[in-house]
Every structure is written in C-alpha cells, then in structure tokens.
Design a protein around this motif. Structure first.
Motif, PDB file in Angstrom:
ATOM      1  N   GLY A  87       0.857  -1.180   0.000  1.00  0.00           N
ATOM      2  CA  GLY A  87       0.000   0.000   0.000  1.00  0.00           C
ATOM      3  C   GLY A  87       0.893   1.229   0.000  1.00  0.00           C
ATOM      4  O   GLY A  87       2.060   1.157   0.423  1.00  0.00           O
ATOM      5  N   SER A  88       0.365   2.355  -0.479  1.00  0.00           N
ATOM      6  CA  SER A  88       1.213   3.553  -0.467  1.00  0.00           C
ATOM      7  C   SER A  88       1.458   3.995   0.972  1.00  0.00           C
ATOM      8  O   SER A  88       2.441   4.680   1.254  1.00  0.00           O
ATOM      9  CB  SER A  88       0.607   4.667  -1.308  1.00  0.00           C
ATOM     10  N   THR A  89       0.608   3.572   1.888  1.00  0.00           N
ATOM     11  CA  THR A  89       0.807   3.945   3.296  1.00  0.00           C
ATOM     12  C   THR A  89       2.147   3.434   3.833  1.00  0.00           C
ATOM     13  O   THR A  89       2.850   4.147   4.546  1.00  0.00           O
ATOM     14  CB  THR A  89      -0.363   3.412   4.154  1.00  0.00           C
ATOM     15  N   ILE A  92       4.752   5.877   2.827  1.00  0.00           N
ATOM     16  CA  ILE A  92       4.719   7.142   3.587  1.00  0.00           C
ATOM     17  C   ILE A  92       5.548   6.978   4.869  1.00  0.00           C
ATOM     18  O   ILE A  92       6.383   7.810   5.209  1.00  0.00           O
ATOM     19  CB  ILE A  92       3.257   7.520   3.934  1.00  0.00           C
ATOM     20  N   PHE A 111      -4.305  13.760   4.258  1.00  0.00           N
ATOM     21  CA  PHE A 111      -4.388  12.376   4.744  1.00  0.00           C
ATOM     22  C   PHE A 111      -3.639  12.299   6.079  1.00  0.00           C
ATOM     23  O   PHE A 111      -2.478  12.708   6.172  1.00  0.00           O
ATOM     24  CB  PHE A 111      -3.730  11.486   3.687  1.00  0.00           C
ATOM     25  N   TYR A 114       0.282  11.045   7.082  1.00  0.00           N
ATOM     26  CA  TYR A 114       1.557  11.785   6.932  1.00  0.00           C
ATOM     27  C   TYR A 114       2.032  12.208   8.323  1.00  0.00           C
ATOM     28  O   TYR A 114       3.182  12.009   8.700  1.00  0.00           O
ATOM     29  CB  TYR A 114       1.409  13.063   6.105  1.00  0.00           C
ATOM     30  N   SER A 157      -6.510  16.286  -1.383  1.00  0.00           N
ATOM     31  CA  SER A 157      -7.346  15.368  -0.620  1.00  0.00           C
ATOM     32  C   SER A 157      -7.677  16.051   0.706  1.00  0.00           C
ATOM     33  O   SER A 157      -6.761  16.495   1.391  1.00  0.00           O
ATOM     34  CB  SER A 157      -6.580  14.072  -0.369  1.00  0.00           C
ATOM     35  N   ASP A 185       1.712  13.212  -3.380  1.00  0.00           N
ATOM     36  CA  ASP A 185       0.832  12.046  -3.236  1.00  0.00           C
ATOM     37  C   ASP A 185      -0.200  12.042  -4.368  1.00  0.00           C
ATOM     38  O   ASP A 185      -1.153  12.816  -4.355  1.00  0.00           O
ATOM     39  CB  ASP A 185       0.150  12.115  -1.865  1.00  0.00           C
ATOM     40  N   ALA A 187      -2.154   9.404  -5.137  1.00  0.00           N
ATOM     41  CA  ALA A 187      -2.868   8.137  -4.916  1.00  0.00           C
ATOM     42  C   ALA A 187      -4.155   8.034  -5.740  1.00  0.00           C
ATOM     43  O   ALA A 187      -4.639   6.943  -6.005  1.00  0.00           O
ATOM     44  CB  ALA A 187      -3.183   7.969  -3.428  1.00  0.00           C
ATOM     45  N   PHE A 188      -4.707   9.189  -6.132  1.00  0.00           N
ATOM     46  CA  PHE A 188      -5.982   9.174  -6.868  1.00  0.00           C
ATOM     47  C   PHE A 188      -5.845   9.670  -8.309  1.00  0.00           C
ATOM     48  O   PHE A 188      -6.849   9.843  -8.991  1.00  0.00           O
ATOM     49  CB  PHE A 188      -7.005  10.059  -6.146  1.00  0.00           C
ATOM     50  N   SER A 212      -0.984   4.503  -5.933  1.00  0.00           N
ATOM     51  CA  SER A 212      -1.668   3.415  -5.231  1.00  0.00           C
ATOM     52  C   SER A 212      -2.502   2.583  -6.200  1.00  0.00           C
ATOM     53  O   SER A 212      -3.061   3.119  -7.154  1.00  0.00           O
ATOM     54  CB  SER A 212      -2.583   4.014  -4.161  1.00  0.00           C
ATOM     55  N   THR A 214      -4.910   0.837  -4.739  1.00  0.00           N
ATOM     56  CA  THR A 214      -6.093   0.677  -3.892  1.00  0.00           C
ATOM     57  C   THR A 214      -7.377   1.218  -4.480  1.00  0.00           C
ATOM     58  O   THR A 214      -8.384   0.514  -4.569  1.00  0.00           O
ATOM     59  CB  THR A 214      -5.828   1.396  -2.542  1.00  0.00           C
ATOM     60  N   LYS A 215      -7.341   2.475  -4.868  1.00  0.00           N
ATOM     61  CA  LYS A 215      -8.575   3.193  -5.185  1.00  0.00           C
ATOM     62  C   LYS A 215      -9.065   2.879  -6.593  1.00  0.00           C
ATOM     63  O   LYS A 215     -10.178   2.424  -6.799  1.00  0.00           O
ATOM     64  CB  LYS A 215      -8.351   4.705  -5.041  1.00  0.00           C
ATOM     65  N   ARG A 223      -3.450  -4.414  -0.499  1.00  0.00           N
ATOM     66  CA  ARG A 223      -2.325  -3.552  -0.110  1.00  0.00           C
ATOM     67  C   ARG A 223      -1.244  -3.535  -1.193  1.00  0.00           C
ATOM     68  O   ARG A 223      -0.348  -4.385  -1.227  1.00  0.00           O
ATOM     69  CB  ARG A 223      -1.681  -3.969   1.239  1.00  0.00           C
ATOM     70  N   LEU A 224      -1.338  -2.590  -2.077  1.00  0.00           N
ATOM     71  CA  LEU A 224      -0.319  -2.435  -3.114  1.00  0.00           C
ATOM     72  C   LEU A 224      -0.212  -0.974  -3.548  1.00  0.00           C
ATOM     73  O   LEU A 224      -1.208  -0.356  -3.935  1.00  0.00           O
ATOM     74  CB  LEU A 224      -0.660  -3.324  -4.327  1.00  0.00           C
TER      75      LEU A 224
END
Ligand SMILES: Cc1ncc(COP(=O)(O)O)c(C=O)c1O
Length: 359
Positions: A87-89, A92, A111, A114, A157, A185, A187-188, A212, A214-215, A223-224
């Motif tokens: 996951g990108s988490t 981070i 988010f 961070y 975000s 970031d 992610a979207f 990410s 995920t979305k 989780r990737l």
C-alpha cells in the motif's frame, strides 16, 4: 470481542468495525466513506491469483522485478525509478523514517497518516494550510527549509482539486534549491492520468511521487502501492524497507491490473459521468455545497446552521449508508463530509437518504 486501541484518527472504510458495532453484516452496509472503484476489481485478477497461488511456497520476489517492469512500461519510466510497497501507506512511513528529515511540512487538509508517520519517526511537523476560497488546494509557493520533507497531495485530498502545474513546478524547484524533499501524493491521479506530474520526475532529484492500486483498481484489502523517484533515492529507500512487504499475490495482481486497459477506460467514463450526476444533485439540495472534483470523491459542506457532519453520519447509518465525517481533517470542521462516487443505483440511494436526513 476486544478492540485494540487506535493510534491514528478515524479513516473512511472502517466497515468491519462499523458492522460489528451496529450488529449488522458487512454486506448490509453501503460504503461511501472509502473511495474505491464501484466496478470492483478487474476481472482478470481472479485468474492471476489462482496462477500465483502455486508460487506461495516460495518467498515473494523481494525486488518485484516483473511488476516493476510492467509499471515502468506503463508509466514510461525505468524499473530503477520505481519502489513498490504494501500500500502507499507503507511508503509514507518508510519515507518519513528513512530520509531522516529535520522537519515535516504538510499542506493541509491532508491524509492523516503523513502526520502520524512523522510523529512515529520523531520528526517535528509544521503545516501549510490551504483555504476554502481556493477549494483547499495550494495557491502559493511554499517556504520549505533545508532538510524538510514536504507532503503535498495531487489532486488535493479531501477536495479532489488539481494543482496548478506551473505552481507545482515552482514548488518543486523551491524544494530542490533549499534542499527539501517533496513527496507528491498522487494516490488518486489514475482517474485523470493525463494530469499526473510524473513527467517532471527527471528534473527534480528530491521529488518522489506516490501512487496506489487501492482506489482505482478497487483492491484496498490487497495492499499495493508504489513510489516513483530518482534511481539513487529509490535505491536508498529500498535499502531501508522491510523485506517481503509486497506478497506474491499482490505482485501478480498489480501486473494483471495494468494489463486491463478496457477496465481502466470503463472506470474513467463511469466516474466522470457519476461524479457530475452526484455533484449536480447535491448542489441542488438546500443545505449542501459540494466542491468541484476530478476524482472519485466529493467534499461537501453543510451550509445549514446547526447541522453537523457527525449528526448526518449517524442519521445516514440508520439507512445503512456510511459517509466520511471530514471534521477531523486538520483545517476542516464539523460542517464537512466526504462521499465516494459509486454506480448510479447506489448514488441514487445515497441521495434519497440524504434528502430524508436534511428534511
Ligand atoms: C490521499 C491518500 N494517499 C494515500 C492513501 C493510502 O492508500 P493505500 O495505502 O491504500 O495505497 C490514502 C488512503 O486513503 C489517501 O487518501
């Protein structure tokens, strides 16, 4: 059943916990609080997982070579510029720890992970707030210090608004000149891939772009995620990452996701249409004011005095619909909530329930 203490502020998508608390089945909840592709995951993933199952008798490929090669081809980069994570988490937390910044500078609202990642790494944190009149996106160049690690989301975000590309270039140049790292970031950004600022990677050795699966690909449970950056920076981060954090299934799924161009284009078409539908209908409801967005979520402000997002969320739960109370984002307050863009029937159910709650 015992719930473990939670260290980070509430996120959207905490459906297991909610279902337990409400005493309902997971399938009874309609989740608008996490922003996940309503089409579900690409159909080819089932076969990819079956195939990968035979390989789980081995440790995963630590270097994720096949996945990084596929990502490099898709993003027109080299595998050396790509680091994959759980996951990108995970990335981070890795960046906050491994770069040993002297300070974190977060563009808010943001988010919450961070700030938590910086706290855990014992890094002091400063904030650069953005305002409602700018739709909560950056409108002026930041003033980083040497050794800073800057966190900036693109699109913003939770407002979903794109950054001005000229402003981004000025921010990246300023970070570079002062000796600050910049974590952008994205992610979207898959929902508007053409707007990705990845094309500028080669120009800024301290720039990292977070992505990410995920979305957009609808696999939050797998989780990737991955990070794009200069090869030296990627090599350094890779050296500080835990081994085997991306399992064999996730690596296979990532490759299968990238192969399905039809799913990608269907997703973009669906989200664009449904976002407009939701935006128009929300804007027409008295007491609500949605923010413009280019992704699969909408930030909404409650404009009727006395109405709070926490109350609305509770009322919506009676309809078994989960919305994200955005009041715990730094810089927002109890008037803000966020919803995902889903398919037409689900969006209509949401609107109907909202209308009843606002009556
Ligand atoms: C802006 C933003 N970045 C990153 C993430 C992390 O996503 P993941 O760890 O699932 O890749 C999230 C998750 O909600 C997010 O909202």
């Amino acid at each position: 059943m015992t719930e473990l203490p939670e260290k980070t502020p509430a996120h959207g998508g905490d459906v297991y916990h909610l279902a337990r608390t409400l005493g309902v089945e997971l399938a009874d909840l309609l989740d608008f609080s996490a922003n996940i592709n309503p089409l579900g995951f690409p159909p080819g993933l089932t076969g990819a997982v079956q195939e990968a199952l035979g390989e789980i008798v081995h440790y995963p490929d630590r270097r994720s070579l096949k996945l990084r090669a596929a990502l490099a081809a898709y993003h027109h980069l080299t595998p050396e510029e790509i680091l994959v994570g759980n996951g990108s988490t995970e990335l981070i937390y890795l960046v906050a720890r491994a770069l040993r910044p002297s300070r974190g500078l977060i563009v808010t609202p943001a988010f919450s992970e961070y700030e938590h990642a910086l706290d855990l790494a014992r890094v002091p944190v400063a904030f650069h707030p953005t305002g409602e009149s700018d739709n909560f996106t950056l409108s002026a160049v930041l003033e980083p210090q040497a050794g800073d690690l800057v966190f900036l989301a693109h699109p913003a975000s939770p407002s979903g608004v794109l950054l001005d590309p000229e402003l981004f270039l000025r921010v990246a140049a300023r970070c570079d000149a002062t000796g600050a790292y910049l974590l952008l970031d994205e992610a979207f950004v898959d929902f508007v891939e053409e707007a990705s600022l990845k094309i500028h990677l080669g120009r800024f050795p301290r720039l990292m772009i977070l992505r990410s699966f995920t979305k957009f690909f609808g696999i939050p449970g797998m989780r990737l995620g991955f990070l794009l950056g200069a090869p030296e920076l990627v090599a350094h981060l890779s050296g500080e990452q835990e081994p085997w954090s991306v399992n064999t299934m996730a690596q296979a799924m990532g490759r299968a996701c990238l192969a399905d161009r039809e799913y990608m284009s269907q997703t973009r078409t669906l989200i664009k249409r449904e976002r407009q539908f939701l935006f128009d209908r929300l804007a027409a409801l008295s007491g609500l004011s949605p923010f413009p967005s280019v992704v699969n979520y909408l930030l909404v402000k409650l404009t009727r005095p006395g109405m709070t997002a926490a109350t609305l969320r509770q009322q919506m739960l009676a309809h078994r619909i989960v919305i994200r109370n955005a009041g715990n984002f730094r810089g927002l307050d109890e008037r803000f909530f966020r919803i995902a863009v889903r398919g037409r029937k689900e969006n209509e159910r949401l609107l109907q329930a909202l209308e009843q709650c606002l009556e």
